[in-house]
Design an enzyme around this catalytic site. Structure first.
Site, PDB file in Angstrom:
ATOM      1  N   ASN A  87       0.863  -1.173   0.000  1.00  0.00           N
ATOM      2  CA  ASN A  87       0.000   0.000   0.000  1.00  0.00           C
ATOM      3  C   ASN A  87       0.899   1.222   0.000  1.00  0.00           C
ATOM      4  O   ASN A  87       1.412   1.640   1.037  1.00  0.00           O
ATOM      5  CB  ASN A  87      -0.911   0.001   1.227  1.00  0.00           C
ATOM      6  CG  ASN A  87      -1.886  -1.159   1.179  1.00  0.00           C
ATOM      7  OD1 ASN A  87      -2.833  -1.153   0.386  1.00  0.00           O
ATOM      8  ND2 ASN A  87      -1.618  -2.193   1.971  1.00  0.00           N
ATOM      9  N   GLU A  88       1.091   1.758  -1.197  1.00  0.00           N
ATOM     10  CA  GLU A  88       2.020   2.872  -1.358  1.00  0.00           C
ATOM     11  C   GLU A  88       1.385   4.165  -0.862  1.00  0.00           C
ATOM     12  O   GLU A  88       0.168   4.220  -0.653  1.00  0.00           O
ATOM     13  CB  GLU A  88       2.382   2.998  -2.851  1.00  0.00           C
ATOM     14  CG  GLU A  88       2.995   1.736  -3.456  1.00  0.00           C
ATOM     15  CD  GLU A  88       4.416   1.470  -2.970  1.00  0.00           C
ATOM     16  OE1 GLU A  88       4.775   1.884  -1.851  1.00  0.00           O
ATOM     17  OE2 GLU A  88       5.189   0.832  -3.719  1.00  0.00           O
ATOM     18  N   PRO A  89       2.173   5.226  -0.659  1.00  0.00           N
ATOM     19  CA  PRO A  89       1.596   6.498  -0.231  1.00  0.00           C
ATOM     20  C   PRO A  89       0.415   6.885  -1.112  1.00  0.00           C
ATOM     21  O   PRO A  89       0.475   6.755  -2.339  1.00  0.00           O
ATOM     22  CB  PRO A  89       2.764   7.484  -0.389  1.00  0.00           C
ATOM     23  CG  PRO A  89       3.972   6.634  -0.200  1.00  0.00           C
ATOM     24  CD  PRO A  89       3.633   5.299  -0.790  1.00  0.00           C
ATOM     25  N   SER A  97      -2.540   5.431  -0.694  1.00  0.00           N
ATOM     26  CA  SER A  97      -3.523   4.334  -0.636  1.00  0.00           C
ATOM     27  C   SER A  97      -4.649   4.721   0.323  1.00  0.00           C
ATOM     28  O   SER A  97      -4.391   5.260   1.404  1.00  0.00           O
ATOM     29  CB  SER A  97      -2.873   3.050  -0.103  1.00  0.00           C
ATOM     30  OG  SER A  97      -1.879   2.617  -0.976  1.00  0.00           O
TER      31      SER A  97
END
Ligand code: F6R
Length: 632
Positions: A155-157, A159
C-alpha cells in the site's frame, strides 16, 4: 514533562535478532493458546529483508522446542505481479525458502496471492482472498514490515484507508529499494497484489517490525499525523498495534534523539554535543553564536540550569568538534596532544583496514588510507568478500578474450583459455533472467575484482603482501541472498588478526544495514574480536577500532570522533583510485536506490561533512572522511 511523543506503543531492542525473538515468542504463545483451545491460529505474514530473522527464529522453535504449526492458517500480505511462482524473487518462493519448507504447516492452509493469473481474473481472486480471510475468522496476528516511503504491504503512499486486497502499481522508490533482489531495476515487476489498508486494520493484533535504516519513516509513522501519504501512520488508529524496533530504527524517536524533550536526561558530553550541534543546525548558526534564547527556545533550558552559561557550553562543544579533526589518522608521532582522536604511540602503527567488498576501502576511506601509508604506518588491507556477483557478464568475455590474446602473443598454448571463452560465451548468451552463474564464471568475476583491488592498493602504495583476500564463504551463494555468518568466516578473520596483531583496525560500521553484506562482515569482525578477547589476546589491549560508513551513508555529524580532512588534490587522487575499480563503473548490477556512481556518492558525502563542519563554525575543508570509535 511528557514521557514520549509516540502514538503507537513501541518496543526497542538492541539488535534485530532480539526484536525477532520477542515477536517469535508472541507468535508461539498465540499458536499454543489456540492449540489448547482446539482452534486455528490465523497469521498474516510479510516478506522482505525484515522478517528473515523472525522466520529463522520460528524455524528454530519448531526444530528445537517442538513448536507445531499444524493449527496455523496463513495469509501473505502481498506478491509481485506478474511473477512466476517458482522464481527466486517471488514472495512465494521466499516464504518456502525461509519458513514453510522447514515447518509442519498444512500446505493447504498457506495462502499467497496468485501472481500467475491473467489480469482479468485478478479482481475476482482478490475478492476471494478477502472472503477466505473472513471465513478463517479474520487475522489473529498480522506481521508487517515498513517501506522507506511508509508503505505497509504494498500500500504505497496515497492508498485509501478503506482499500482492500487489490492490484496496485509499485512506487518507483519501492522498485528501486527492491532492486537489490533483482539484477537491475528494469527487472523489478511494476505491479503487485496486496492486502488493503482496511484488510490490515481488521487484524486483531498487529506487530510491525523495523530494523536499521528505517528510522526516518518510523518516527513519521509513530509520532506524526495520521496521513495516507505515510500509510503506516494509519496504524495509529488500530487499538492493538506495536512497533518492534532495533536501536538504529528507533534512533530518530524524540525520546532517543532529544531525550531532554521527553523527561529527565543525563547530560553526558556526547548528549550535550548532540543537543547543541543539532540546535546549531536547526538555527543555521555556528556553535559559538548560539544564545541563551536559542537554548530556551529549543527545550535546552535544563542544560543551562545544570551546566552553566550558553557561552561555556558552546565552547565545550566547539572544542569537541575541533578536537575530532586531524590530519594524522594514525596519531601524530612524538607529540602529545591530549585530545587528539588517536594515540601518538606506538609509531608506526600496524593498521588493518577491513573492506567488505573489494572497493569499500578506497570509496569510504581512500584519503585516510593514503595518509596512513604516506605517514609511514604499516598498512594492510583485507578484502572480506570476493564481490563476484557485482560484475556484469560482458566483463567476463572481455577479460577471457584478453587472456586468449595474451597467450597467443606470448606463444602459450591457447586451447584451455579458448575453450573457457567459448563456454562462457555460450552460457552467457543463453543465461536466463536472474539465473546464477557457473562456478567458473563466478571465479573469473572474482578474479577481475581482485586484480582491480590489487591495482588500487598499488596506486595507494601498499605492498602486495599487505593485501589480503579473505574470500569469506558466507558470501559465496552465487545469488543476492547471502548465508548468515558461519564458523569458517570467523576462523578466517581470527587467523588474520592473530597473524597481524594490529594496533589499529578500520572496518565498515554499517550498523544500520541489518541483512546486507556489510553488516555480516562487521558481525564477523566483532565476533572474532570478542573471541580473541575471551582467549586473553594481550595485543588487543593496545588496539583501537575505528568504524567508517559504507558507500551509502555518513555518520551523524554530532557522533563523529575522528574527521580526516582532504585537500582538493587529495580528493582527485581518491577519485582516480576509485576509478581503478572499472567493473564498478557505469553499469553496476545491484545498484540499489542511488543512481549516482560510487565516486560521486563518496565525493558528495565527504564534501557534505566538510560543509557541515564549516557551518558549525570550524575551518572549511574541501572534503572530510569520518570515523566513530568502537569500544569493545
Ligand atoms: C513485504 C511487504 C513490504 C515490506 C517492506 C519492507 O511483504 O509487504 O511492505 O515489508 O517493503 O521491506 P524490507 O523488509 O525488505 O525492508
Amino acid at each position: 514533562m511528557i514521557d514520549s511523543f509516540e502514538k503507537i506503543p513501541v518496543k526497542i531492542f538492541t539488535t534485530p535478532q532480539q526484536g525477532s525473538q520477542f515477536v517469535a515468542e508472541e507468535i508461539a504463545a498465540l499458536i499454543k493458546e489456540k492449540q489448547q483451545q482446539g482452534q486455528q491460529c490465523v497469521l498474516g505474514l510479510a516478506t522482505g529483508s525484515t522478517p528473515i530473522s523472525l522466520y529463522a527464529e520460528l524455524v528454530r522453535k519448531h526444530r528445537e522446542e517442538g513448536l507445531s504449526f499444524k493449527n496455523v492458517i496463513s495469509f501473505n500480505l502481498d506478491e509481485y505481479y506478474p511473477i512466476d511462482k517458482d522464481v527466486f524473487q517471488s514472495y512465494r518462493s521466499f516464504m518456502y525458502r525461509h519458513l514453510f519448507s522447514h515447518i509442519d504447516m498444512d500446505p493447504s492452509q498457506i495462502h499467497i496471492p496468485d501472481a500467475e493469473l491473467p489480469k482479468d481474473d485478478i479482481k475476482k481472486h482478490c475478492q476471494q482472498y478477502e472472503t477466505l480471510i473472513e471465513e478463517a475468522g479474520g487475522i489473529d496476528l498480522q506481521i508487517l514490515g515498513i517501506g522507506n516511503n511508509g508503505h505497509i504491504g504494498f500500500n504505497e503512499p496515497g492508498s485509501a484507508i478503506f482499500s482492500r486486497t487489490r492490484l496496485v502499481s509499485l512506487d518507483n522508490l519501492t522498485r528501486l529499494a527492491n532492486a537489490y533482489e533483482f539484477q537491475n531495476i528494469s527487472q523489478v515487476p511494476r505491479m503487485a497484489i496486496t492486502m488493503g489498508i482496511s484488510t490490515i486494520l481488521k487484524a486483531k493484533r498487529i506487530l510491525l517490525m523495523a530494523w536499521g535504516m528505517k528510522a526516518p519513516v518510523v518516527v513519521k509513522s509513530v509520532e506524526g499525523h495520521v496521513s495516507e501519504q505515510v500509510p503506516a501512520s494509519i496504524l495509529q488508529q488500530h487499538n492493538d498495534c506495536t512497533f518492534v524496533l532495533d536501536e538504529t530504527a528507533a534512533a530518530e524517536l524524540t525520546r532517543i534523539q532529544s531525550p531532554w524533550l521527553t523527561g529527565e536526561c543525563e547530560w553526558t558530553p556526547a548528549i550535550i554535543k548532540r543537543a547543541v550541534v543539532h540546535m546549531a543546525m536547526k538555527t543555521n548558526k555556528p556553535v559559538l553564536s548560539l544564545t541563551t534564547h536559542d537554548y530556551n527556545e529549543h527545550g535546552l533550558g535544563d542544560l543551562l540550569v545544570e551546566k552553566g552559561e550558553a557561552y561555556d557550553i558552546n565552547l565545550q562543544v566547539y572544542y569537541m568538534l575541533r578536537d575530532s579533526i586531524t590530519g594524522w589518522p594514525g596519531g601524530k608521532p612524538d607529540v602529545i596532544i591530549p585530545n587528539h582522536p588517536e594515540r601518538s604511540n606506538p609509531y608506526p602503527k600496524r593498521s588493518l583496514v577491513f573492506s567488505p567488498h573489494p572497493d569499500d576501502d578506497i570509496i569510504s576511506m581512500g584519503g585516510t588510507l593514503m595518509r596512513l601509508h604516506d605517514q609511514g604506518h604499516d598498512v594492510h588491507v583485507a578484502y572480506q568478500t570476493s564481490g563476484n556477483i557485482a560484475v556484469t557478464d560482458e566483463f567476463v568475455t572481455r577479460f577471457l578474450d584478453f587472456a586468449v590474446g595474451f597467450e597467443e602473443m606470448s606463444g602459450i598454448d591457447t586451447s584451455k583459455s579458448l575453450a573457457m571463452l567459448s563456454e562462457a560465451r555460450n552460457f552467457l548468451s543463453e543465461k536466463k533472467k536472474n539465473q546464477s552463474d557457473t562456478l567458473q564464471i563466478r571465479a573469473v568475476k572474482g578474479l577481475i575484482r581482485r586484480c582491480e583491488a590489487k591495482a588500487a592498493c598499488h596506486y595507494v602504495g601498499l605492498k602486495e603482501d599487505h593485501v589480503h583476500f579473505l574470500h569469506l564463504p558466507f558470501y559465496e551463494t552465487g545469488t543476492v541472498e547471502k548465508s548468515p555468518m558461519g564458523e569458517q568466516d570467523i576462523q578466517i578473520v581470527m587467523d588474520l588478526l592473530k597473524k597481524l596483531q594490529p594496533q589499529q583496525i578500520f572496518c565498515a560500521g554499517d550498523l544500520a544495514d541489518p541483512h546486507g553484506t556489510h553488516k555480516v562482515c562487521l558481525d564477523i569482525i566483532f565476533e572474532s574480536i570478542h573471541r580473541l578477547q575471551a582467549e586473553g589476546a594481550e595485543w588487543l589491549k593496545d588496539c583501537w577500532i575505528w568504524l567508517y560508513k559504507g558507500a551509502w551513508q555518513e555518520w551523524d555529524i554530532a557522533d563523529i570522533e575522528m574527521a580526516i580532512p582532504m585537500s582538493p588534490d587529495q580528493v582527485m587522487k581518491k577519485r582516480f583510485g576509485i576509478f581503478i575499480h572499472q567493473s564498478q563503473k557505469d553499469m553496476i548490477p545491484f545498484q540499489g536506490t542511488d543512481s549516482r556512481e560510487f565516486w560521486q556518492r563518496a565525493e558528495d558525502r565527504n564534501a557534505n561533512t566538510a560543509r557541515l563542519y564549516a557551518e558549525l563554525g570550524l575551518t572549511k575543508y574541501a572534503s572530510v572522511e569520518a570515523f566513530v570509535r568502537w569500544h569493545f
